[in-house]
Write a protein that holds these residues in place. Structure first.
Motif, mmCIF file in Angstrom:
data_model
loop_
_atom_site.group_PDB
_atom_site.id
_atom_site.type_symbol
_atom_site.label_atom_id
_atom_site.label_comp_id
_atom_site.label_asym_id
_atom_site.label_seq_id
_atom_site.Cartn_x
_atom_site.Cartn_y
_atom_site.Cartn_z
ATOM 1 N N ASP A 181 0.833 -1.200 0.000
ATOM 2 C CA ASP A 181 0.000 0.000 0.000
ATOM 3 C C ASP A 181 0.869 1.252 0.000
ATOM 4 O O ASP A 181 2.024 1.235 0.443
ATOM 5 C CB ASP A 181 -0.923 0.015 1.217
ATOM 6 N N ILE A 205 -5.898 3.139 1.863
ATOM 7 C CA ILE A 205 -6.087 3.105 0.417
ATOM 8 C C ILE A 205 -5.252 1.955 -0.133
ATOM 9 O O ILE A 205 -4.040 1.876 0.102
ATOM 10 C CB ILE A 205 -5.685 4.446 -0.222
ATOM 11 N N THR A 206 -5.907 1.051 -0.861
ATOM 12 C CA THR A 206 -5.264 -0.201 -1.290
ATOM 13 C C THR A 206 -4.973 -0.241 -2.792
ATOM 14 O O THR A 206 -4.664 -1.299 -3.328
ATOM 15 C CB THR A 206 -6.165 -1.399 -0.922
ATOM 16 N N THR A 207 -5.069 0.892 -3.456
ATOM 17 C CA THR A 207 -4.924 0.913 -4.916
ATOM 18 C C THR A 207 -3.617 0.292 -5.383
ATOM 19 O O THR A 207 -3.592 -0.544 -6.298
ATOM 20 C CB THR A 207 -5.021 2.357 -5.437
ATOM 21 N N ASP A 208 -2.507 0.696 -4.790
ATOM 22 C CA ASP A 208 -1.205 0.236 -5.271
ATOM 23 C C ASP A 208 -1.044 -1.282 -5.132
ATOM 24 O O ASP A 208 -0.458 -1.922 -6.007
ATOM 25 C CB ASP A 208 -0.088 0.971 -4.527
ATOM 26 N N ILE A 249 -3.520 -3.555 -5.183
ATOM 27 C CA ILE A 249 -4.386 -4.207 -6.169
ATOM 28 C C ILE A 249 -3.769 -4.115 -7.558
ATOM 29 O O ILE A 249 -3.783 -5.084 -8.332
ATOM 30 C CB ILE A 249 -5.797 -3.595 -6.151
ATOM 31 N N ILE A 292 -11.849 -0.988 -9.993
ATOM 32 C CA ILE A 292 -11.109 -0.132 -9.058
ATOM 33 C C ILE A 292 -12.149 0.625 -8.220
ATOM 34 O O ILE A 292 -12.621 1.686 -8.595
ATOM 35 C CB ILE A 292 -10.152 0.816 -9.812
ATOM 36 N N ASP A 333 -11.792 0.988 -1.515
ATOM 37 C CA ASP A 333 -10.543 1.581 -1.045
ATOM 38 C C ASP A 333 -9.455 1.613 -2.102
ATOM 39 O O ASP A 333 -8.348 2.096 -1.835
ATOM 40 C CB ASP A 333 -10.043 0.812 0.191
ATOM 41 N N CYS A 334 -9.757 1.093 -3.294
ATOM 42 C CA CYS A 334 -8.785 1.221 -4.384
ATOM 43 C C CYS A 334 -9.353 2.033 -5.541
ATOM 44 O O CYS A 334 -8.889 1.930 -6.676
ATOM 45 C CB CYS A 334 -8.289 -0.140 -4.867
ATOM 46 N N PRO A 376 -3.514 5.566 -8.222
ATOM 47 C CA PRO A 376 -2.302 5.002 -7.616
ATOM 48 C C PRO A 376 -1.263 6.087 -7.339
ATOM 49 O O PRO A 376 -1.215 7.113 -8.025
ATOM 50 C CB PRO A 376 -1.814 4.020 -8.677
#
Length: 655
Positions: free
Chosen positions: A307, A318-321, A323, A347, A350-351, A355
């Protein structure tokens, strides 16, 4: 709209929709004379023609017959002295130089040669042109060209899926100037869901120009690719760690079973699943690696390390990175075997935020879910957390991506009218610069709930330069005749009041016990109380507007226009009396109701039931959904029932 018009074609003898046509100038190409279509119709024999061309001919024949009272004649080859309209690829269009060569995806070409008319598009061989579904990629260019011709030349408008909403102005004498038109959609992905009886996924969707040239798959899929039922006992380490323990099981109807994205074996398993799928179904262009619905993502040390370290305003990670890291690793492996395929990724939650460190792999088909209906556009622009800011961030990171938007979500507005037209138009235009290439949209279970919203959304996805404001006026005029302008004003009133309530809160309406209870339970946007709070202060104004629309115009309206207005009145009555019955029920539950309140409640309950019964005749599925809501949810108080479930939206909405 990717179009070019060498010789603009205009109506010569059609003054306005629904009016008797008059000859005003010499005609170049006569389409209808004395109520008879002039042109014969040709496409290749059914066993040789692309199915799209056959369907285009059938649609032309049926719709022109409705407008003229006479069915055009289909012939096997041109008849000397009789002009012909040609559909799809055929030797006569080839000889005239009208082909699909050089067209953009899903595009079409309309060209007149002498008195003949050629409509040729990019058509996918094989059946499927009558359906708009994610599992079928289809280019029905000739069908799209046919609808464009019918709209421009015959003045048709496809407002609803049924006969009453299919506007085919009567034509006795009609002529056009020569045509040379090429067109194609501006957005690749154009699909509706939650439409009335799902019919936007049938031929009506094609009339709205919906579709996509490739199959599109971005459904929640982790629980299928790596089912806890299959792998939970043998490989618990493949699943999310939560509070120090692995969580290899489902929750909430298959929403669970999130995986440990930092585990190399998990990456390999997903890559192998995608490769195997493409090996077995080589004609498919996409495989979904989208996470399961809901949260409960892995909290192991390695996953957390992926993350960015940023948190949402509510404190969630925030979990974008992480995923994207997982999705990229899967894509790297799959692209070596199938470089021309795509992997669908949602997306969301939380994602949904752009990113910070990871750039998406070009193989990823990124779908950004939001919910415009939950805020009526009040918070689209703003600080870094706004939807517009997220879109700009994803455009910087990925270039192109897609939306999964919800404009009306069933029980949240209690199935009441909830227009969001102005925001829809502004948002579609903003997304042109944000890299959004169309998307998958919830509209509404009955057309009256969004007014012209569904129609304008479809057309704006086809043509970024579409004059939506003029089209909105035309839409209401075509449906309601002289009452069209007043109907638009009614929708404008409701939309402006909703937007104000979402921006400023419930105000004095919060003094009502029922409205206050909603705001106590639902502090966020997913709040049915917003709609009660918006409409309660203007209920008398709403009733007065609708009464004047009806009584001032009914004698000047045609039977069809009046029938359409009655449908709107039914939805208006349902909306108005749902609001009043809920508010009066709230007073009764707190023992503050007066005798007048109780009478008002009983009156609204009766009129609401009557409205539902009328709607059932033409929207039975919608009426059933209301009945189900009344039996199990907040509106159950109208019938003396306590709600047994809460009104909640799926967790992949704008939370």
């Amino acid at each position: 709209m990717k179009s070019s018009i060498v010789a603009v074609f205009a109506l010569i003898s059609f003054a306005c929709r629904g009016a008797a046509a008059q000859q005003t100038a010499p005609a170049s190409i006569v389409l209808v004379k004395d109520g008879h279509p002039i042109h014969n119709m040709i496409c290749l024999p059914n066993d040789e023609a692309d199915p799209t061309a056959v369907m285009a001919l059938k649609e032309y024949r049926d719709l022109v017959a409705k407008a003229t009272g006479t069915e055009p004649v289909r012939v096997a080859e041109p008849v000397e002295g009789t002009p012909t309209i040609f559909f799809g690829r055929n030797p006569w269009s080839d000889k005239a130089g009208v082909t699909a060569a050089g067209l953009d995806s899903e595009g079409f070409r309309i060209r007149t040669v002498g008195q003949d008319i050629h409509i040729v598009g990019r058509d996918t061989p094989g059946a499927g042109a009558h359906r708009v579904t994610g599992s079928i990629g289809m280019e029905p260019g000739t069908l799209f060209g046919t609808y464009a011709f019918l709209e421009r030349a015959y003045g048709m408008l496809f407002a609803w899926h049924d006969d009453l909403g299919t506007i085919t102005p009567p034509q006795k004498d009609l002529a056009i100037e020569p045509i040379d038109l090429t067109d194609a959609p501006d957005c690749m992905y154009r699909q509706f869901t939650k439409s009335p009886a799902g019919l936007a996924n049938q031929i009506y969707g094609r009339r709205l120009r919906l579709g996509h040239p490739i199959d599109v798959r971005h459904e929640h899929n982790w629980h299928r690719v790596m089912s806890p039922d299959v792998y939970g006992k043998s490989h618990p380490e493949w699943f999310a760690e939560i509070n120090g323990r692995r969580y290899p099981k489902h929750y909430a109807e298959k929403r669970g079973g999130q995986v440990c994205t930092s585990n190399p074996q998990v990456v390999e398993h997903f890559a192998n699943a995608a490769i195997e799928y493409f090996d077995k179904t080589p004609n498919s262009q996409m495989f979904s690696i989208a996470a399961n619905d809901g949260r409960k993502f892995c909290e192991c040390r390695k996953c957390l390390a992926l993350d960015s370290g940023d948190v949402r305003p509510d404190g969630r990670r925030i979990t974008t990175d992480r995923i994207l890291t997982f999705s990229n690793q899967v894509a790297e492996r799959v692209s070596k075997e199938h470089p021309d395929k795509r992997l669908g990724v949602i997306i969301y939650l939380d994602c949904k935020y752009p990113p910070k460190r990871v750039k998406p792999h070009p193989m990823l088909f990124l779908v950004h879910p939001t919910n415009s209906g939950f805020s009526q556009g009040a918070f689209y622009e703003g600080d870094r957390w706004s939807e517009a800011a997220m879109e700009r961030g994803w455009h910087r990171a990925a270039g192109t991506f897609y939306k999964y938007d919800i404009w009306h979500y069933d029980q949240t507005p209690l199935y009441m009218i909830a227009p969001v037209t102005k925001h829809l138009i502004e948002k579609c235009r903003a997304q042109q610069t944000h890299g959004v290439d169309g998307g998958y949209h919830y509209i509404a279970r009955s057309y009256e709930l969004l007014g012209a919203g569904h129609y304008l959304l479809a057309r704006l996805m086809w043509d970024h330069d579409f004059d939506a404001e003029a089209a909105e006026r035309d839409y209401y005029s075509a449906l309601y005749g002289v009452a069209g302008e007043s109907v638009k004003a009614y929708y404008d009133l409701l939309e402006s009041q909703l937007a104000k309530t979402f921006r400023e809160g419930p105000g004095d309406a919060n003094k009502e016990p029922m409205i206050a209870s909603f705001f106590n339970r639902y502090p966020g946007a997913n709040n049915p109380g917003m709609y009660l709070a918006a409409y309660w202060p203007i209920a008398a104004q709403m009733k007065d507007r609708m009464d004047r629309i009806y009584f001032d115009n009914r004698k000047q309206m045609s039977k069809d226009e009046l029938d359409r207005l009655h449908r709107l009145i039914n939805h208006h009555n349902y909306t108005l009396h749902t609001v009043n019955a809920m508010v009066m029920a709230g007073r009764g539950l707190t023992k503050t109701a007066t005798v007048a309140d109780r009478k008002s409640f009983e009156n609204s309950k009766s009129k609401r039931d009557a409205a539902i019964e009328k709607i059932k005749a033409y929207r039975p599925f919608y009426a059933k959904l209301i009945s189900d809501m009344d039996a199990t949810s907040h509106t159950g108080v109208i019938y003396g029932k306590k709600p047994t479930i809460e009104v909640r939206a799926p967790s992949d909405f704008n939370q």
